[in-house]
Design a protein around this motif. Structure first.
Motif, PDB file in Angstrom:
ATOM      1  N   ASN A 136      45.835  76.704  66.793  1.00  0.00           N
ATOM      2  CA  ASN A 136      45.843  78.060  67.325  1.00  0.00           C
ATOM      3  C   ASN A 136      45.541  79.008  66.168  1.00  0.00           C
ATOM      4  N   LEU A 137      44.365  79.592  66.157  1.00  0.00           N
ATOM      5  CA  LEU A 137      43.962  80.449  65.049  1.00  0.00           C
ATOM      6  C   LEU A 137      44.712  81.777  65.025  1.00  0.00           C
ATOM      7  N   SER A 138      45.489  82.044  66.070  1.00  0.00           N
ATOM      8  CA  SER A 138      46.300  83.255  66.091  1.00  0.00           C
ATOM      9  C   SER A 138      47.545  83.127  65.230  1.00  0.00           C
ATOM     10  N   VAL A 139      47.936  81.864  64.946  1.00  0.00           N
ATOM     11  CA  VAL A 139      49.147  81.607  64.171  1.00  0.00           C
ATOM     12  C   VAL A 139      48.843  81.711  62.685  1.00  0.00           C
ATOM     13  N   ASN A 140      49.774  82.259  61.931  1.00  0.00           N
ATOM     14  CA  ASN A 140      49.626  82.349  60.483  1.00  0.00           C
ATOM     15  C   ASN A 140      49.778  80.950  59.869  1.00  0.00           C
ATOM     16  N   HIS A 141      48.725  80.481  59.213  1.00  0.00           N
ATOM     17  CA  HIS A 141      48.731  79.136  58.649  1.00  0.00           C
ATOM     18  C   HIS A 141      48.857  79.154  57.129  1.00  0.00           C
ATOM     19  N   ALA A 142      49.525  80.175  56.595  1.00  0.00           N
ATOM     20  CA  ALA A 142      49.625  80.310  55.146  1.00  0.00           C
ATOM     21  C   ALA A 142      50.278  79.097  54.490  1.00  0.00           C
ATOM     22  N   ARG A 143      51.192  78.448  55.187  1.00  0.00           N
ATOM     23  CA  ARG A 143      51.911  77.310  54.606  1.00  0.00           C
ATOM     24  C   ARG A 143      51.507  75.972  55.222  1.00  0.00           C
ATOM     25  N   THR A 144      50.420  75.967  55.981  1.00  0.00           N
ATOM     26  CA  THR A 144      50.010  74.750  56.677  1.00  0.00           C
ATOM     27  C   THR A 144      49.390  73.739  55.726  1.00  0.00           C
ATOM     28  N   ILE A 145      49.896  72.512  55.777  1.00  0.00           N
ATOM     29  CA  ILE A 145      49.248  71.375  55.131  1.00  0.00           C
ATOM     30  C   ILE A 145      49.269  70.244  56.160  1.00  0.00           C
ATOM     31  N   SER A 146      48.146  70.039  56.825  1.00  0.00           N
ATOM     32  CA  SER A 146      48.070  69.015  57.869  1.00  0.00           C
ATOM     33  C   SER A 146      47.041  67.963  57.481  1.00  0.00           C
ATOM     34  N   ASP A 147      47.141  66.797  58.113  1.00  0.00           N
ATOM     35  CA  ASP A 147      46.182  65.728  57.846  1.00  0.00           C
ATOM     36  C   ASP A 147      44.771  66.144  58.233  1.00  0.00           C
ATOM     37  N   SER A 148      44.653  66.879  59.361  1.00  0.00           N
ATOM     38  CA  SER A 148      43.314  67.296  59.800  1.00  0.00           C
ATOM     39  C   SER A 148      42.706  68.309  58.832  1.00  0.00           C
ATOM     40  N   LEU A 149      43.559  69.170  58.256  1.00  0.00           N
ATOM     41  CA  LEU A 149      43.051  70.136  57.282  1.00  0.00           C
ATOM     42  C   LEU A 149      42.627  69.433  56.000  1.00  0.00           C
ATOM     43  N   LEU A 150      43.412  68.472  55.551  1.00  0.00           N
ATOM     44  CA  LEU A 150      43.041  67.716  54.366  1.00  0.00           C
ATOM     45  C   LEU A 150      41.759  66.918  54.612  1.00  0.00           C
ATOM     46  N   ASP A 151      41.604  66.394  55.818  1.00  0.00           N
ATOM     47  CA  ASP A 151      40.362  65.703  56.157  1.00  0.00           C
ATOM     48  C   ASP A 151      39.167  66.642  56.065  1.00  0.00           C
ATOM     49  N   ALA A 152      39.362  67.878  56.512  1.00  0.00           N
ATOM     50  CA  ALA A 152      38.274  68.861  56.440  1.00  0.00           C
ATOM     51  C   ALA A 152      37.888  69.138  54.996  1.00  0.00           C
ATOM     52  N   HIS A 153      38.876  69.160  54.107  1.00  0.00           N
ATOM     53  CA  HIS A 153      38.575  69.353  52.687  1.00  0.00           C
ATOM     54  C   HIS A 153      37.903  68.110  52.091  1.00  0.00           C
ATOM     55  N   ARG A 154      38.288  66.949  52.546  1.00  0.00           N
ATOM     56  CA  ARG A 154      37.640  65.722  52.066  1.00  0.00           C
ATOM     57  C   ARG A 154      36.144  65.739  52.372  1.00  0.00           C
ATOM     58  N   GLU A 155      35.823  66.302  53.525  1.00  0.00           N
ATOM     59  CA  GLU A 155      34.433  66.272  53.986  1.00  0.00           C
ATOM     60  C   GLU A 155      33.645  67.483  53.507  1.00  0.00           C
ATOM     61  N   SER A 156      33.955  67.978  52.309  1.00  0.00           N
ATOM     62  CA  SER A 156      33.208  69.090  51.707  1.00  0.00           C
ATOM     63  C   SER A 156      33.279  68.950  50.197  1.00  0.00           C
ATOM     64  N   TYR A 157      32.314  69.520  49.516  1.00  0.00           N
ATOM     65  CA  TYR A 157      32.260  69.424  48.061  1.00  0.00           C
ATOM     66  C   TYR A 157      32.878  70.643  47.376  1.00  0.00           C
ATOM     67  N   PHE A 158      32.734  71.782  47.999  1.00  0.00           N
ATOM     68  CA  PHE A 158      33.317  72.992  47.420  1.00  0.00           C
ATOM     69  C   PHE A 158      33.809  73.890  48.544  1.00  0.00           C
ATOM     70  N   GLU A 159      34.593  74.899  48.176  1.00  0.00           N
ATOM     71  CA  GLU A 159      35.152  75.821  49.174  1.00  0.00           C
ATOM     72  C   GLU A 159      34.616  77.232  48.969  1.00  0.00           C
ATOM     73  N   ILE A 160      34.393  77.900  50.086  1.00  0.00           N
ATOM     74  CA  ILE A 160      34.140  79.347  50.075  1.00  0.00           C
ATOM     75  C   ILE A 160      35.463  79.985  50.465  1.00  0.00           C
ATOM     76  N   VAL A 161      36.203  80.453  49.472  1.00  0.00           N
ATOM     77  CA  VAL A 161      37.508  81.063  49.737  1.00  0.00           C
ATOM     78  C   VAL A 161      37.290  82.499  50.187  1.00  0.00           C
ATOM     79  N   VAL A 162      37.760  82.809  51.389  1.00  0.00           N
ATOM     80  CA  VAL A 162      37.617  84.159  51.930  1.00  0.00           C
ATOM     81  C   VAL A 162      38.979  84.831  51.866  1.00  0.00           C
ATOM     82  N   GLU A 163      39.120  85.748  50.938  1.00  0.00           N
ATOM     83  CA  GLU A 163      40.411  86.377  50.681  1.00  0.00           C
ATOM     84  C   GLU A 163      40.761  87.456  51.710  1.00  0.00           C
ATOM     85  N   THR A 164      41.939  88.027  51.551  1.00  0.00           N
ATOM     86  CA  THR A 164      42.434  89.054  52.470  1.00  0.00           C
ATOM     87  C   THR A 164      41.549  90.294  52.453  1.00  0.00           C
TER      88      THR A 164
END
Length: 407
Positions: free
Chosen positions: A273-301
């Motif tokens: 649910n993208l409406s929920v604040n995920h500031a502290r989220t560490i999930s397996d699916s999120l880590l998988d998404a990071h595995r499947e990328s070489y770098f991140e585009i960090v979009v700040e506040t």
């Protein structure tokens, strides 16, 4: 860089909500319970009993509402000037007490502090007040005594320690031992809460024909909550799109049509649910998404604000050992260098960080993203294999966050 307010003044006397209503600057929260951790971490130094025999700080947690109320945005019956208990007032003018206004949690629209407004609110207490801010730019302010505190860096460092056995330590070992493989995407880019620069980011992803190379999310709610339907406000939604069009030079009707047609989007392989604040989220699916990328585009506040504000978004990328470019305010990358982080200038062209004009900075950023997405998988694997220890050094530097700005 180390900042100390005053080694003699160890105690923080928490502002009580009643009878001095103006000190409870956000009435939906109980300030003595909710606010005491925001200058990270006051711990045992907080007290609800006014210290009698030693100097102290009168602590006020300033949610964003304080600035709205000072500006007269809300009902007139609310106080628009600071009222102190008589004994605290006496201590202030006798030099036994300083007023501490804590606004370090978020960047928000108060990024361009109106010091005339703040001075009017503080009145006679103005010379006796310290503003604690999450805006690194304000660390040298002469308008009011201002101190920067790295709240989100410290929170991320703490989460790193708390989750060490569950996720982080195995993750670090995995990254250090990472074998060459072809990732599904070149980059990951998270855009959960709707903001102008995030709309521009997603529009640019499509304009630069990078949608198949960047694993990105895009939330269309304008405020965090637990239910999409209660956090979608049509007028706010269209207002954000109209504002984006004005700030980045888009046709407002065409941009609105693009956003509506695009709709909300999760990361590949993630359903949240993208409406929920995920500031502290560490999930397996999120880590998988990071595995499947070489770098991140960090979009700040923030992006268009005259601030330098780093949230958990930046420091999460550091903690997960992923090199990144930073979509943020001008000089945000330089601030990370100041904090001792390796920003991999030999890999990324961070010259966008110096561009004053917001439209031109976004364009320069995407020209760099386009170049990075054109790098072959084999080249990216070679790059990542050569910087593993440097990525780990950044994690070790993150673990020292508590030593950097001490209050």
């Amino acid at each position: 860089m180390f900042i100390y307010i005053n080694k003699r003044m160890r105690n923080f006397y928490l502002a009580e909500p009643a009878p001095y209503r103006s000190n409870q600057l956000c009435p939906e929260f109980d300030i003595p319970d909710y606010g005491m951790g925001f200058i990270y971490d006051l711990g045992a130094r907080c007290t609800r009993q006014r210290p009698i025999n030693e100097p102290y700080y009168y602590y006020i947690y300033a949610y964003n509402n304080i600035f709205q109320r000072i500006a007269g945005v809300v009902a007139e019956h609310l106080h628009t000037h600071l009222v102190l208990p008589p004994d605290v007032r006496e201590d202030v003018f006798q030099g036994r007490c300083k007023i501490l206004i804590d606004h370090c949690l978020e960047g928000f629209h108060v990024s361009q502090y109106n010091f005339d407004m703040i001075k009017a609110y503080l009145g006679e207490y103005y010379p006796h007040t310290i503003l604690v801010t999450g805006d690194y730019r304000q660390s040298t302010s002469t308008e009011i005594t201002s101190l920067y505190t790295n709240y989100w860096e410290k929170v991320t460092a703490q989460n790193l320690t708390e989750n060490d056995t569950a996720h982080t330590n195995p993750w670090h070992q995995e990254q250090l031992n990472r074998k060459p493989y072809t990732a599904k995407f070149k980059a990951i880019c998270k855009n959960r809460l709707l903001r102008s620069h995030r709309i521009a980011i997603v529009k640019n992803i499509h304009d630069y024909d990078l949608a198949d190379k960047i694993n990105y999310s895009f939330g269309i709610v304008t405020r965090h909550g637990s239910d999409d339907s209660t956090n979608y406000v049509h007028r706010e939604f269209t207002g954000r799109v109209t504002k984006t069009a004005a700030e980045f030079g888009y046709d407002p009707e065409e941009l609105l049509a693009f956003v509506v047609r695009h709709g909300e989007k999760n990361l590949h392989g993630e359903k949240v649910n993208l409406s929920v604040n995920h500031a502290r989220t560490i999930s397996d699916s999120l880590l998988d998404a990071h595995r499947e990328s070489y770098f991140e585009i960090v979009v700040e506040t923030n992006f268009n604000s005259d601030t330098i504000f780093h949230s958990e978004k930046t420091f999460k990328s550091i903690s997960w050992m992923q090199p990144f470019v930073l979509c943020a305010e001008r000089y945000s990358v330089q601030a990370l260098r100041d904090f001792g982080y390796d920003v991999f200038d030999d890999i990324f062209d961070h010259s966008y960080d110096n561009v004053k004009d917001n439209v031109h900075r976004m364009k320069a950023l995407f020209e760099e993203i386009q170049r990075l997405c054109a790098i072959s998988d084999s080249e990216w694997n070679e790059i990542l294999s050569t910087i593993r220890q440097r990525l780990m050094a950044n994690v070790e530097n993150l673990n020292k966050a508590g030593e950097r700005f001490v209050i």
